[in-house]
Design a protein around this motif. Sequence first.
Motif: not given
Length: 215
Positions: A24, A27-28, A31, A43, A112, A114-115, A118-119, A166, A170
């Motif tokens: 994660i 991916l964070c 993305r 995410t 958003w 979708t993210g 996924t997470g 997170w 980000s």
Amino acid sequence: MDEVWVLLQGIALGFAIAAPVGPIGLLCIRRTLQHGPLMGFFTGFGAAVADTIYGAIAAFGVSAALSFLRGHETAFQLIGGIFLLVVAVRTFRQQPDAEEREAAAAPDTKSWFTGFMTGLSLTLTNPATIMAFIAIFAGFGLGGTLNRLEASTLVLGVFIGSSLWWMTLSMGVAAVRHRISDRGLTMLNHCTGVALGAFGLWALGMAATGLAGMA
């Protein structure tokens, strides 16, 4: 036990469990660089919600849920491993372009969501998360010793701590994203894809070991 102290412990636990760089986290970072800080945050926010769910199971000592998770650990590893490999391939093959950079300035709600999903999905299918909570709670003498108010406060703290990590990640990555070229983003996609693939293969290897043990 003072509720404020329990809340602070929960925040620290949530932050500590979310902070190690894993699927994660990768991916964070990717993305955020490619689609903007909100996509990266959501995410991670999905993972924060999953952390909160598992934290609640550990804090309230829900034996039925714990038994189910332990009894189906191999299935979770199998599903999570396959999911990780799919994400890894898509990440590795993705090429940054001008349209994506423009979209990063104003990502839509669908991205958003979708993210977030996924997470959430990747963390929920990782049985190591709940085991980490159980081990940490036991080490700190938490879990079964808490009353309902204290357990609820602890879980709230886990949610705040995980979400805080997170948001910090980000926003920190977003601060340097404009300094990274398309070539740099392509290399990041390749490295992230390889790392995610490694995590996926590890999860599938653990699942295969579990299946062999049941044979």
